[in-house]
Design a protein around this motif. Structure first.
Motif, PDB file in Angstrom:
ATOM      1  N   ILE A   1       0.841  -1.210   0.000  1.00  0.00           N
ATOM      2  CA  ILE A   1       0.000   0.000   0.000  1.00  0.00           C
ATOM      3  C   ILE A   1       0.871   1.253   0.000  1.00  0.00           C
ATOM      4  N   ALA A   2       1.911   1.267   0.838  1.00  0.00           N
ATOM      5  CA  ALA A   2       2.778   2.445   0.922  1.00  0.00           C
ATOM      6  C   ALA A   2       3.529   2.684  -0.388  1.00  0.00           C
ATOM      7  N   ARG A   3       3.953   1.624  -1.048  1.00  0.00           N
ATOM      8  CA  ARG A   3       4.657   1.798  -2.331  1.00  0.00           C
ATOM      9  C   ARG A   3       3.705   2.328  -3.398  1.00  0.00           C
ATOM     10  N   LYS A   4       2.471   1.842  -3.396  1.00  0.00           N
ATOM     11  CA  LYS A   4       1.480   2.327  -4.356  1.00  0.00           C
ATOM     12  C   LYS A   4       1.196   3.806  -4.152  1.00  0.00           C
ATOM     13  N   ALA A   5       1.254   4.279  -2.918  1.00  0.00           N
ATOM     14  CA  ALA A   5       0.987   5.698  -2.632  1.00  0.00           C
ATOM     15  C   ALA A   5       2.085   6.606  -3.161  1.00  0.00           C
ATOM     16  N   ASP A   6       3.302   6.095  -3.334  1.00  0.00           N
ATOM     17  CA  ASP A   6       4.419   6.848  -3.911  1.00  0.00           C
ATOM     18  C   ASP A   6       4.683   8.148  -3.143  1.00  0.00           C
ATOM     19  N   GLY A   7       4.755   8.026  -1.815  1.00  0.00           N
ATOM     20  CA  GLY A   7       5.149   9.170  -0.999  1.00  0.00           C
ATOM     21  C   GLY A   7       4.029  10.100  -0.593  1.00  0.00           C
ATOM     22  N   ALA A   8       2.795   9.821  -0.996  1.00  0.00           N
ATOM     23  CA  ALA A   8       1.656  10.685  -0.658  1.00  0.00           C
ATOM     24  C   ALA A   8       0.836  10.019   0.444  1.00  0.00           C
ATOM     25  N   LEU A   9       0.776  10.643   1.601  1.00  0.00           N
ATOM     26  CA  LEU A   9       0.051  10.059   2.730  1.00  0.00           C
ATOM     27  C   LEU A   9      -1.452  10.021   2.471  1.00  0.00           C
ATOM     28  N   ARG A  10      -1.965  11.041   1.809  1.00  0.00           N
ATOM     29  CA  ARG A  10      -3.402  11.064   1.503  1.00  0.00           C
ATOM     30  C   ARG A  10      -3.779   9.876   0.620  1.00  0.00           C
ATOM     31  N   ASP A  11      -2.952   9.592  -0.396  1.00  0.00           N
ATOM     32  CA  ASP A  11      -3.236   8.447  -1.271  1.00  0.00           C
ATOM     33  C   ASP A  11      -3.120   7.135  -0.506  1.00  0.00           C
ATOM     34  N   ALA A  12      -2.151   7.056   0.423  1.00  0.00           N
ATOM     35  CA  ALA A  12      -1.982   5.829   1.195  1.00  0.00           C
ATOM     36  C   ALA A  12      -3.215   5.550   2.055  1.00  0.00           C
TER      37      ALA A  12
ATOM     38  N   SER B   1      -6.204   6.625   1.450  1.00  0.00           N
ATOM     39  CA  SER B   1      -7.315   6.315   0.543  1.00  0.00           C
ATOM     40  C   SER B   1      -7.254   4.855   0.103  1.00  0.00           C
ATOM     41  N   TYR B   2      -6.063   4.383  -0.276  1.00  0.00           N
ATOM     42  CA  TYR B   2      -5.914   2.970  -0.650  1.00  0.00           C
ATOM     43  C   TYR B   2      -6.236   2.058   0.527  1.00  0.00           C
ATOM     44  N   PHE B   3      -5.818   2.479   1.719  1.00  0.00           N
ATOM     45  CA  PHE B   3      -6.073   1.657   2.903  1.00  0.00           C
ATOM     46  C   PHE B   3      -7.576   1.525   3.148  1.00  0.00           C
TER      47      PHE B   3
END
Length: 478
Positions: free
Chosen positions: A137-148, A150-152
């Protein structure tokens, strides 16, 4: 500097009830008319707070005319007004705007920081999730906490309170890391069968081949990092994968990994324009597995020095057929270079050289033994110096000085260059030191002499060409 979230102003801002906080979408309000309206509204004082704050998101979407109209207001804003510009493409904002602002760059959040925050959320929400899944999940977010986050949320909605890595990979359409380790192991074991197993999994799971090659490049980059540093701190991967990477420390060399990364980089570029990506990946991975291990020049020289094979230095018999080399000599001035090259590849040949009594020395004795001396030079030192001495004429001998006559300026230069070696060989062969004095004799027709040297269509006795043809099996070409 941090809001308390307890006072009346904080609560009104959090609940979006404050009239002093105005957020504007730069992509929707990018025209000059919207900016004129904004310039008029900044004149009014805040209703309750000390400042009136304008937040313009995606400010780089404003037109050039809008920026020009906004420039004067930004340069001399009212004392109660604060502008906050947010953008992901700061290079699109005019320098005249940037120079009038304080710039704050938000960096990419490290993967470990994102994983720790998601793990804390999982504990509070009583969600069962392992480190490998958090890494995905963290790799998919590519450094963006908001995206992480959201994926979570998406993963929790799909999987419930128990989340596993395989399900998350399928949901986010991510290539499983195990495929990359299968390829690196296949490179070590030269197992070509793995190529088709991997491409079959990619095709059946609907994974993107371009994403796979990107991940494979990062995989070998991780191996290179471990090989160079012997550490795993610089790797952004799960802890279980770090143990696998550290096992590659002694299996890959730096040179091999650089060749692999260079090959994968070219394949990535070619893959984007390929009509049949599956076939392209299969061919490329087969080439990758087929790459042989490289060795440095120093290692080759060391191995040859320590372990000389008898076959490498065995002289070729006269009746044995040898390979022919086509040797081209564009300029006769390359004699010294040819001499050094032939000297390095000439096999060692032992000779029983007779030692003469110094009292018997005279010019007739030297002429009688001269062919044996020349043969010693030819077999031991080079194939060029010997013929040159053979071509020279012995004209006189007095004391320890031997006069030789030659018409070739290069012969004189070469003999002078090898003077120390020749003196050593005269002591070994004749039993005393002899100094050679080379005298140049003028040729009556220099043009005829030069034509004789470079004309390879007729038989001639040029020592350079003769030595190359007879000893190395070369043939004359133009």
């Amino acid at each position: 500097a941090e809001p308390c979230n307890e006072c009346e102003m904080c609560k009104s801002i959090v609940s979006s009830q404050s009239l002093d906080i105005i957020e504007i979408d730069g992509a929707s309000n990018r025209g000059i008319d919207e900016i004129r309206t904004l310039r008029e509204s900044v004149k009014y004082a805040p209703t309750r707070g000390k400042y009136k704050v304008y937040i313009i998101d995606e400010v780089h979407m404003l037109t050039r005319e809008s920026f020009n109209a906004f420039l004067k207001t930004l340069e001399e804003p009212p004392a109660h007004t604060i502008f906050i510009f947010a953008t992901t493409d700061v290079h699109k904002v005019p320098l005249t705007i940037i120079s009038r602002c304080q710039r704050f760059d938000f960096r990419r959040i490290q993967m470990n920081t994102i994983k720790n925050l998601l793990a804390r959320i999982a504990i509070e929400e009583k969600i069962d999730i392992d480190d490998k899944t958090l890494t995905i999940i963290a790799r998919k977010a590519d450094g963006a906490l908001r995206d992480a986050e959201s994926y979570f949320d998406q993963v929790v909605s799909y999987c419930g309170n128990k989340i596993d890595a395989a399900t998350v990979s399928r949901m986010l359409n991510l290539v499983d890391d195990e495929l990359f380790f299968m390829i690196s192991d296949a490179v070590l074991e030269k197992n070509f069968k793995t190529v088709f197993e991997v491409t079959k999994l990619l095709y059946e799971n609907g994974w993107d081949f371009v994403d796979f090659m990107d991940g494979l490049t990062e995989h070998f980059r991780n191996i290179l990092t471990v090989v160079l540093t012997d550490k795993t701190e610089l790797l952004e991967t799960a802890e279980v994968n770090k143990e696998k990477y550290i096992s590659y420390t002694d299996k890959f060399t730096e040179g091999d990994l650089l060749r692999i990364l260079n090959f994968l980089n070219k394949t990535q570029q070619e893959l984007r324009f390929s009509q049949n990506q599956k076939l392209k990946v299969e061919i490329s991975l087969s080439h990758l597995i087929g790459l042989e291990k490289s060795a440095t020049i120093s290692e080759i020289i060391t191995n040859l020095t320590e372990k000389k094979s008898p076959e490498l230095i065995k002289p070729v018999s006269s009746g044995e057929k040898t390979s022919h080399f086509n040797i081209h000599i564009p300029e006769i001035t390359n004699k010294n270079k040819i001499n050094n090259t032939l000297a390095s590849i000439r096999p060692e040949v032992s000779h029983d050289t007779p030692h003469l009594n110094p009292s018997e020395f005279n010019i007739d004795m030297i002429r009688k033994k001269w062919d044996g001396f020349v043969n010693l030079i030819m077999s031991e030192k080079s194939l060029v110096l010997g013929p040159l001495l053979n071509e020279a004429t012995i004209s006189g001998f007095a004391g320890n000085k031997l006069e030789l006559e030659t018409t070739d300026l290069h012969s004189a230069a070469l003999v002078e260059q090898q003077k120390d070696y020749i003196n050593k060989k005269t002591i070994e062969f004749f039993g005393r030191k002899i100094d050679f004095i080379i005298k140049l004799v003028n040729n009556s027709n220099p043009g005829e002499r030069r034509e004789k040297i470079i004309n390879v269509d007729e038989e001639n006795n040029d020592p350079y060409i003769k030595a190359i043809i007879t000893e190395l099996g070369g043939e004359k070409i133009r």
